[in-house]
Design a protein around this motif. Structure first.
Motif, PDB file in Angstrom:
ATOM      1  N   LYS A 204      40.576  54.882  10.838  1.00 46.62           N
ATOM      2  CA  LYS A 204      40.062  55.173  12.172  1.00 46.62           C
ATOM      3  C   LYS A 204      41.050  54.610  13.195  1.00 46.62           C
ATOM      4  O   LYS A 204      41.746  53.640  12.925  1.00 46.62           O
ATOM      5  CB  LYS A 204      38.679  54.533  12.399  1.00 46.62           C
ATOM      6  CG  LYS A 204      37.551  55.164  11.601  1.00 46.62           C
ATOM      7  CD  LYS A 204      36.222  54.501  11.949  1.00 46.62           C
ATOM      8  CE  LYS A 204      35.079  55.090  11.151  1.00 46.62           C
ATOM      9  NZ  LYS A 204      33.776  54.438  11.487  1.00 46.62           N
ATOM     10  N   ILE A 205      41.083  55.254  14.369  1.00 43.09           N
ATOM     11  CA  ILE A 205      41.922  54.773  15.465  1.00 43.09           C
ATOM     12  C   ILE A 205      41.017  54.220  16.555  1.00 43.09           C
ATOM     13  O   ILE A 205      40.132  54.918  17.052  1.00 43.09           O
ATOM     14  CB  ILE A 205      42.808  55.902  16.035  1.00 43.09           C
ATOM     15  CG1 ILE A 205      43.729  56.457  14.945  1.00 43.09           C
ATOM     16  CG2 ILE A 205      43.651  55.373  17.193  1.00 43.09           C
ATOM     17  CD1 ILE A 205      44.584  57.622  15.409  1.00 43.09           C
ATOM     18  N   HIS A 206      41.234  52.976  16.925  1.00 44.93           N
ATOM     19  CA  HIS A 206      40.466  52.323  17.982  1.00 44.93           C
ATOM     20  C   HIS A 206      41.402  51.991  19.144  1.00 44.93           C
ATOM     21  O   HIS A 206      42.563  51.627  18.922  1.00 44.93           O
ATOM     22  CB  HIS A 206      39.804  51.038  17.473  1.00 44.93           C
ATOM     23  CG  HIS A 206      39.004  51.224  16.220  1.00 44.93           C
ATOM     24  ND1 HIS A 206      37.776  51.839  16.196  1.00 44.93           N
ATOM     25  CD2 HIS A 206      39.284  50.896  14.929  1.00 44.93           C
ATOM     26  CE1 HIS A 206      37.308  51.859  14.960  1.00 44.93           C
ATOM     27  NE2 HIS A 206      38.210  51.298  14.176  1.00 44.93           N
ATOM     28  N   GLN A 207      40.897  52.093  20.360  1.00 37.84           N
ATOM     29  CA  GLN A 207      41.697  51.754  21.541  1.00 37.84           C
ATOM     30  C   GLN A 207      41.084  50.544  22.224  1.00 37.84           C
ATOM     31  O   GLN A 207      39.876  50.492  22.458  1.00 37.84           O
ATOM     32  CB  GLN A 207      41.726  52.919  22.525  1.00 37.84           C
ATOM     33  CG  GLN A 207      42.531  52.623  23.788  1.00 37.84           C
ATOM     34  CD  GLN A 207      42.556  53.794  24.755  1.00 37.84           C
ATOM     35  OE1 GLN A 207      42.562  54.948  24.336  1.00 37.84           O
ATOM     36  NE2 GLN A 207      42.556  53.510  26.044  1.00 37.84           N
ATOM     37  N   ILE A 208      41.916  49.558  22.551  1.00 37.26           N
ATOM     38  CA  ILE A 208      41.431  48.364  23.238  1.00 37.26           C
ATOM     39  C   ILE A 208      42.255  48.145  24.498  1.00 37.26           C
ATOM     40  O   ILE A 208      43.380  48.636  24.626  1.00 37.26           O
ATOM     41  CB  ILE A 208      41.480  47.111  22.339  1.00 37.26           C
ATOM     42  CG1 ILE A 208      42.923  46.756  21.983  1.00 37.26           C
ATOM     43  CG2 ILE A 208      40.650  47.300  21.085  1.00 37.26           C
ATOM     44  CD1 ILE A 208      43.047  45.462  21.218  1.00 37.26           C
ATOM     45  N   ASN A 209      41.681  47.402  25.419  1.00 38.43           N
ATOM     46  CA  ASN A 209      42.303  47.120  26.709  1.00 38.43           C
ATOM     47  C   ASN A 209      42.591  45.623  26.797  1.00 38.43           C
ATOM     48  O   ASN A 209      41.666  44.809  26.886  1.00 38.43           O
ATOM     49  CB  ASN A 209      41.372  47.564  27.841  1.00 38.43           C
ATOM     50  CG  ASN A 209      41.986  47.388  29.211  1.00 38.43           C
ATOM     51  OD1 ASN A 209      43.089  46.854  29.345  1.00 38.43           O
ATOM     52  ND2 ASN A 209      41.280  47.824  30.243  1.00 38.43           N
ATOM     53  N   LEU A 210      43.865  45.264  26.788  1.00 37.44           N
ATOM     54  CA  LEU A 210      44.240  43.850  26.838  1.00 37.44           C
ATOM     55  C   LEU A 210      44.001  43.238  28.209  1.00 37.44           C
ATOM     56  O   LEU A 210      44.059  42.016  28.365  1.00 37.44           O
ATOM     57  CB  LEU A 210      45.711  43.678  26.450  1.00 37.44           C
ATOM     58  CG  LEU A 210      46.072  44.048  25.005  1.00 37.44           C
ATOM     59  CD1 LEU A 210      47.583  43.975  24.804  1.00 37.44           C
ATOM     60  CD2 LEU A 210      45.368  43.148  24.009  1.00 37.44           C
ATOM     61  N   HIS A 211      43.757  44.082  29.234  1.00 33.63           N
ATOM     62  CA  HIS A 211      43.452  43.576  30.569  1.00 33.63           C
ATOM     63  C   HIS A 211      42.009  43.092  30.678  1.00 33.63           C
ATOM     64  O   HIS A 211      41.676  42.311  31.570  1.00 33.63           O
ATOM     65  CB  HIS A 211      43.655  44.677  31.621  1.00 33.63           C
ATOM     66  CG  HIS A 211      45.067  45.153  31.742  1.00 33.63           C
ATOM     67  ND1 HIS A 211      46.149  44.323  31.585  1.00 33.63           N
ATOM     68  CD2 HIS A 211      45.573  46.382  32.019  1.00 33.63           C
ATOM     69  CE1 HIS A 211      47.256  45.023  31.758  1.00 33.63           C
ATOM     70  NE2 HIS A 211      46.939  46.273  32.020  1.00 33.63           N
ATOM     71  N   ASP A 212      41.157  43.581  29.806  1.00 29.74           N
ATOM     72  CA  ASP A 212      39.717  43.399  29.947  1.00 29.74           C
ATOM     73  C   ASP A 212      39.237  42.159  29.200  1.00 29.74           C
ATOM     74  O   ASP A 212      39.467  42.004  28.002  1.00 29.74           O
ATOM     75  CB  ASP A 212      39.004  44.637  29.402  1.00 29.74           C
ATOM     76  CG  ASP A 212      37.545  44.699  29.813  1.00 29.74           C
ATOM     77  OD1 ASP A 212      37.008  43.674  30.290  1.00 29.74           O
ATOM     78  OD2 ASP A 212      36.934  45.771  29.667  1.00 29.74           O
ATOM     79  N   ARG A 213      38.534  41.273  29.928  1.00 30.80           N
ATOM     80  CA  ARG A 213      38.005  40.061  29.287  1.00 30.80           C
ATOM     81  C   ARG A 213      36.953  40.377  28.233  1.00 30.80           C
ATOM     82  O   ARG A 213      36.682  39.560  27.354  1.00 30.80           O
ATOM     83  CB  ARG A 213      37.377  39.151  30.339  1.00 30.80           C
ATOM     84  CG  ARG A 213      38.374  38.371  31.173  1.00 30.80           C
ATOM     85  CD  ARG A 213      37.667  37.275  31.924  1.00 30.80           C
ATOM     86  NE  ARG A 213      36.523  37.780  32.667  1.00 30.80           N
ATOM     87  CZ  ARG A 213      35.518  37.029  33.104  1.00 30.80           C
ATOM     88  NH1 ARG A 213      35.503  35.750  32.854  1.00 30.80           N
ATOM     89  NH2 ARG A 213      34.534  37.560  33.793  1.00 30.80           N
ATOM     90  N   ALA A 214      36.376  41.580  28.326  1.00 30.73           N
ATOM     91  CA  ALA A 214      35.372  41.963  27.334  1.00 30.73           C
ATOM     92  C   ALA A 214      35.972  42.042  25.931  1.00 30.73           C
ATOM     93  O   ALA A 214      35.240  42.041  24.938  1.00 30.73           O
ATOM     94  CB  ALA A 214      34.748  43.309  27.712  1.00 30.73           C
TER      95      ALA A 214
END
Length: 270
Positions: A204-214
């Motif tokens: 699976k491909i997941h996308q994450i945001n390194l800017h987001d504290r979440a």
């Protein structure tokens, strides 16, 4: 002509600037909010347990008060290989030579015990299954230790160092992976880090945001063995990489200013 040249240079400089918001980790604080450094952010309610998969390599060791029992499970030269490679700093790679590879059907093959299926199990469950098999074979107590060869992952794209890395720990965060890979490039889209993760029977491909504290409470905060991390480049990357972008812009500005100067001199002589 002079004003035109200044205007072009200002536009060029402005277009080459990269906002701090595009390179800063863990942002999205409300404006004027006082940062609470003692804020507690719980981990996501996802059990951090790696499931063994076909083609993984596990290290299995045995211990007993009767050395003759454990000798039956030691391949000739394995102890020497371990000692020599650890002394050379080979780390997790030594398991490739001394460990047991899980075959396509999910089995490992052990001396005396034969084939045991461990794919689809956690490291602890696999250890217990091997322990049960050896307890049924020997009357004497033989202790089993089973572990994976650290956390092996691959980085591609806008990283300081692309390639395959091994973190010799049982748990590692996405920031551990970034640090071990030379950090992310200044031209990377840190809001679009893709994790290609293996699951039973596929990926699976997941996308994450390194800017987001979440991210700190995300189920993808911890990396897993065999993860592939991909960072996209910004569009400005077309002008050059992070090392030579500044030089490229300076060279372009020099050519532009020279061209404008020549154009002005020729026009003045007409």
């Amino acid at each position: 002509m002079k004003h035109f040249a200044y205007t072009v240079l200002l536009i060029l400089i402005a277009s080459s600037c990269i906002s701090n918001k595009r390179i800063t980790y863990l942002q999205n604080l409300p404006e004027n909010e006082v940062i609470n450094l003692d804020e507690f952010i719980p981990y996501a309610k996802v059990e951090y347990k790696y499931i063994l998969q076909p083609f993984d390599i596990v290290d299995i060791d045995f211990a007993s008060s009767n050395p003759e029992l454990t000798e039956a499970f030691t391949f000739q030269g394995t102890r020497n290989i371990r000692g020599g490679m650890m002394g050379a700093g080979a780390g997790g790679d030594l398991f490739f030579f001394t460990g047991y590879s899980i075959d396509e059907s999910g089995f490992i093959e052990l001396p005396k015990l034969g084939k045991i299926q461990i794919a689809g199990l956690s490291e602890q469950d696999a250890k217990e299954k091997v322990q049960q098999a050896i307890d049924a074979y020997f009357k004497d107590d033989v202790f089993v230790k089973l572990r994976t060869a650290g956390i092996r992952y691959t980085t591609i794209g806008e990283f300081g160092r692309s390639g395959t890395n091994v973190i010799l720990r049982n748990r590692a965060t996405i920031f551990d992976a970034l640090a071990a890979s030379g950090e992310s490039n200044i031209l990377a889209k840190r809001n679009k880090l893709f994790i290609i993760r293996q699951y039973d029977g596929g990926t699976k491909i997941h996308q994450i945001n390194l800017h987001d504290r979440a991210l700190l409470a995300s189920p993808y905060y911890f990396i897993q063995p065999n993860d592939i991390l991909y960072l996209e480049p910004m569009r400005i990357r077309q002008l050059g990489n992070a090392d030579n972008l500044s030089s490229s812009l300076q060279l372009f500005a020099t050519f532009l200013a020279s061209g404008l100067l020549i154009f002005g001199l020729v026009r003045g002589n007409l």
